[in-house]
Scaffold this active site. Structure first.
Site, short mmCIF file in Angstrom:
data_model
loop_
_atom_site.label_atom_id
_atom_site.label_comp_id
_atom_site.label_asym_id
_atom_site.label_seq_id
_atom_site.Cartn_x
_atom_site.Cartn_y
_atom_site.Cartn_z
CD GLU B 222 10.11 59.49 59.34
OE1 GLU B 222 9.85 59.91 58.20
OE2 GLU B 222 10.96 58.64 59.58
CE LYS B 224 3.10 51.27 57.66
NZ LYS B 224 2.87 51.37 56.22
NE ARG B 244 7.50 46.17 50.85
CZ ARG B 244 7.06 45.58 51.93
NH1 ARG B 244 6.58 46.29 52.91
NH2 ARG B 244 7.08 44.27 52.05
CE LYS B 397 4.51 46.36 59.27
NZ LYS B 397 4.49 45.91 57.89
#
Lengths: 350, 531
Positions: B222, B224, B244, B397
């Site tokens: 996906e 980021k 977060r 990531k």
């Protein structure tokens, strides 16, 4: 150097000086005794200087002649490596300056050798306190209240929030922290002239007779105090000893060394600082102080105001520190006062 | 109250996180209910007393102390609570016994604007300097003593040996003094019943994909997106938006609170509508645009229309009362896709899957992320459940490569905590023209990381030996050392003289070999701006 107050500098309040006292003039770099052409605590070299005490901001080098107590002259000699032009004046002694001005040196209770200077001329009396405190101090002679017409006072801790607690309480906190952390040392930041020796002497008075370890910059001044008869007990130099030997002991260094790499040679030091500024949490935090000790060689707010009441002068001149608040107090108590804008006095570490 | 005051003092005078955790933990274990719960609420900024404001304290003080002396003192100290605690006159005679924390809270809750003028002084008279400081801090809400809400929760969890994720899970569902939380953690009772409450769930996080590769038959990619990760929760008729760290930011983005009216727990990227990231199709403005909306308590109509927010959905933790967290990512994704049409399209869209033939193709796609102003790629295991924190092998990531620029060390400051005696914070600059023709260095950023402990020691020594000036705690160096600085992006900024602000700059390499006049120019850095 950084300015401690956040407020803008106060303009000198100028109203016509009472003509009778025109022989004494505050100038930006010191107090000028006009008929004698002498200066008190000048911040630059002059021909004739009267020096109240040995802190560098009051006792600059290079004067033609320096009139000060023998202790102050010894301190200046240690610092500037010369005693040229030194003219000792003992406590209680009166000397005559040119122009028929008499100067008497009176204990100020600030550090070893510190003096107030009483100036008399044409029947008028002026007292310059230099720095002073009213608390008992085993390392120097106590402040004496001296009646006068004009009282020139310091105001380092001239805000009503400054209350220095009894030193016994601060010593008890220091010793309690030491005994609860036997594997660490407590590193106390203290001004090398006066504060360090007072802390050591007070520790001895509190029954702490262990060796105290010193940063190299402290050694000579401690020896000088001992030469003048101040008992400091067993002292050792940090540089002569191992980390292990210093566990469970007190180490004293100048405040500038607290967060410096010098402190890496110490065993898990708990950082303490002995200063009147420690009354304010953020001041302690800024210096990463874990154990703030509120110990000052200056008068706190109550002492400053009580001293003005006891001396009861016609007029108070406020030299350095937080002048505005003390000026305000004088105003609220119907006392004549003015702030002097003198340059060069710093007391960040006291 | 004495014990709580002593705790605050101890916390103020320590910079070590572990010591802070130990101090709070010890207090929580040794203090009875409900005092400890109130104290925990105070430490985590969870208390608010309507009748007591900073102005209340100021008014009380100026009735007792000359206003000029008060303001001179307040100015010197820089903190109203502390100044008042120091200046409050000790009452004559014997001090009545100090109140407990619970008693203090009850009294404060009972005060109104009319009674506070009388009741608060009576309370202050029962405390010493430290006690007064603690009381005023507690009463006016903002502690500002360097304790975050998260630190308070971690201390709670460590103190009773429970998981901080569980604490987070229950935290927002219960109010101070958190008695049920203590019953559960300290006394082993059943955890608080938090169903039908819009609670924050700990986020699932990703490890960086260093130099490895993954098999795209196991992992899905996906984009980021460059916004802030949020969780949007609707339960029991209420909607909350969490950052977060679990902070409730609902009030800052009211349009998002209105947009979700079906019970759900959604994970996504909060963005501002625009055409910056990924071009027109990307539909998202730059992070800078979002930044203008962050941290605001009051949101103007203008803000709402000029910088409208939306959430790009990544995941669903729960839908209509069903907890989906144990399901594999693929199943959750199907459920999310099926759910999306029921949400307003102006406020939600779906994070697109990046299709690639193989890993090499994906790497090629990643090369283009900078041009698209996207932070990089996410790689998620297709069968991964949604688990709190960073679990190895599940999510990665894969950020685009950092930008690099050569800068010159200009100023250094000491660090804090572990680095307290080291010069570890570096300000560096670039040339504003040709250094051989008299150009000057202008500061472009500040970095505190990226070097090893050995390099830190070397840098510390270097700073000390090359100091030419001191400004308070700041040392100016002789500008003789070149750094290669890595950073994520650079933006126009009015805050700095250079007109530029870097995101996440860090020291990439110390270039002892490179003379400073060969360092980069401001113009080079400016050319990297993609606003």
């Amino acid at each position: 150097m950084e300015q401690l107050g956040n407020s803008a500098p106060l303009p000198t309040i100028s109203y016509p000086m009472s003509a009778p006292f025109s022989w004494i003039r505050p100038e930006p770099h010191g107090i000028h005794i006009v008929p004698s052409d002498c200066w008190v605590d000048p911040s630059r070299a002059v021909e004739r200087a009267l020096v109240t005490h040995g802190h560098a901001d009051h006792a600059r080098g290079g004067h033609g002649s320096t009139m000060a107590t023998p202790e102050t002259l010894a301190i200046m000699k240690l610092r500037y490596n010369t005693d040229q032009g030194a003219q000792p004046v003992h406590y209680g002694e009166t000397i005559t300056l040119p122009g028929n001005v008499r100067a008497t040196y009176i204990p100020a209770g600030h550090v070893l050798g510190s003096a107030q200077i009483l100036l008399e001329h044409a029947g008028e009396r002026v007292v310059i306190t230099g720095d002073y405190k009213r608390r008992p101090d085993p390392t120097c002679a106590p402040f004496e209240v001296t009646p006068c017409d004009i009282f020139i006072t310091e105001a380092t801790f001239g805000l009503p929030l400054f209350t220095h607690p009894p030193i016994e309480e601060e010593m008890a906190r220091l010793l309690a922290r030491l005994s609860s952390h036997p594997d660490s040392c407590v590193l106390v930041g203290a001004y090398a002239l006066g504060k360090a020796q007072r802390v050591i002497a007070e520790l001895r008075r509190a029954g702490h007779h262990q060796p105290i370890y010193l940063h190299g910059a402290m050694e000579k001044m401690c020896r000088l105090y001992e030469d003048f008869g101040v008992e400091l007990g067993p002292l050792r130099l940090v540089s002569d000893h191992s980390k292990e030997e210093m566990r469970g002991h007190i180490v004293i260094s100048p405040p500038s060394a607290l967060n410096d790499r010098w402190s890496r040679r110490l065993p898990d030091p708990i950082t303490a600082m002995a200063s009147g500024w420690m009354r304010v949490r953020q001041r302690a935090r800024q210096r990463n102080v874990e154990l703030p000790l509120i110990i000052s060689d200056h008068a706190d707010w109550a002492e400053l105001t009580r001293t003005i009441e006891e001396v009861n002068p016609q007029e108070s001149w406020i030299t350095h520190g937080r002048e505005e608040a003390l000026l305000r107090w004088c105003q609220l108590h119907q006392r004549r006062a003015r702030a002097l804008a003198l340059v060069g006095y710093e007391d960040e570490d006291d | 109250m004495e014990r709580f005051a002593a705790l605050l003092d101890a916390l103020v005078y320590t910079s070590s996180r572990n010591t802070k955790l130990a101090l709070i933990g010890e207090y929580l274990r040794e203090t009875p209910d409900p005092d400890r719960g109130w104290a925990l609420a105070a430490l985590t900024d969870g208390l608010d007393f309507k009748a007591v404001k900073a102005s209340t304290i100021r008014n009380l003080m100026t009735e007792r102390v000359d206003p000029l002396l008060w303001s001179l003192s307040r100015d010197f100290v820089g903190d109203t609570a502390e100044t008042a605690s120091l200046l409050w006159p000790d009452p004559p005679g014997e001090t009545p016994p100090a109140p407990t924390v619970s008693e203090t809270v009850a009294l404060l809750q009972g005060m109104t604007r009319a009674t506070v003028q009388h009741d608060l002084p009576a309370l202050l008279d029962r405390l010493d300097v430290s006690g007064r400081y603690a009381l005023i801090k507690l009463a006016t809400g903002a502690m500002r003593i360097g304790i975050s809400a998260r630190l308070g929760k971690v201390a709670f969890a460590q103190s009773f040996g429970v998981s901080v994720d569980d604490v987070e899970e229950y935290w927002h569902g219960i109010a101070p003094p958190y008695t049920e939380l203590f019953d559960w953690a300290a006394h082993g009772k059943a955890p608080p019943d938090t169903e039908n409450m819009p609670l924050f769930r700990p986020f699932m996080l990703a490890h960086p994909l260093e130099d490895g590769t993954v098999d795209l038959s196991d992992y899905v990619a996906e984009w980021k997106w460059d916004g802030i990760r949020v969780q949007l929760v609707h339960a029991g008729g209420e909607t909350r938006l969490y950052s977060r760290s679990g902070d409730d930011i609902t009030a800052t983005f009211p349009e998002m609170a209105e947009a979700l009216t079906i019970p759900a727990v959604l994970d996504g990227e909060l963005l501002v509508q625009g055409g910056h990231q990924g071009g027109k199709e990307g539909g998202a403005a730059s992070f800078n645009a979002l930044q203008q909306r962050l941290g605001r308590k009051n949101v103007s109509k203008k803000m709402l229309s000029e910088l409208p927010a939306f959430v790009r959905l990544y995941d669903a933790l729960g839908l209509e009362g069903e907890d989906l967290r144990a399901l594999p990512w693929e199943r959750r994704r199907e459920r999310l896709e099926a759910f999306l049409p029921r949400l307003p399209a102006t406020r939600f869209d779906l994070s697109q899957i990046v299709e690639a033939r193989d890993f090499a193709h994906l790497a090629q796609i990643r090369e283009g992320t900078r041009a698209d102003a996207i932070e990089g790629l996410m790689l998620k295991r297709r069968d991964s459940p949604y688990v709190a924190g960073r679990k190895t092998g599940l999510w990665y990531k894969w950020k685009r490569d950092p930008l690099l620029i050569d800068c010159v060390l200009m100023y250094a400051q000491r660090g804090s905590g572990k680095r307290s005696s080291f010069y570890s914070d570096y300000t560096f600059g670039c040339w504003d023209g040709d250094p051989d023709k008299g150009a000057e260095l202008l500061p472009v950023g500040k970095a505190y990381s990226g070097f090893t402990d050995a390099e830190l020691k070397w840098l510390d020594k270097y700073v000390r030996q090359h100091t030419v000036n001191r400004f308070g705690p700041v040392r100016e160096t002789d500008k003789s050392l070149t750094f290669e600085v890595a950073f994520d992006s650079v933006h126009a900024s009015k805050r700095h003289k250079s007109g530029l602000a870097m995101r996440f700059p860090r020291i990439h390499r110390i270039r002892k070999d490179k003379p400073p006049h060969e360092a980069d120019r401001i113009a080079t850095l400016r050319a990297m701006v993609r606003d």
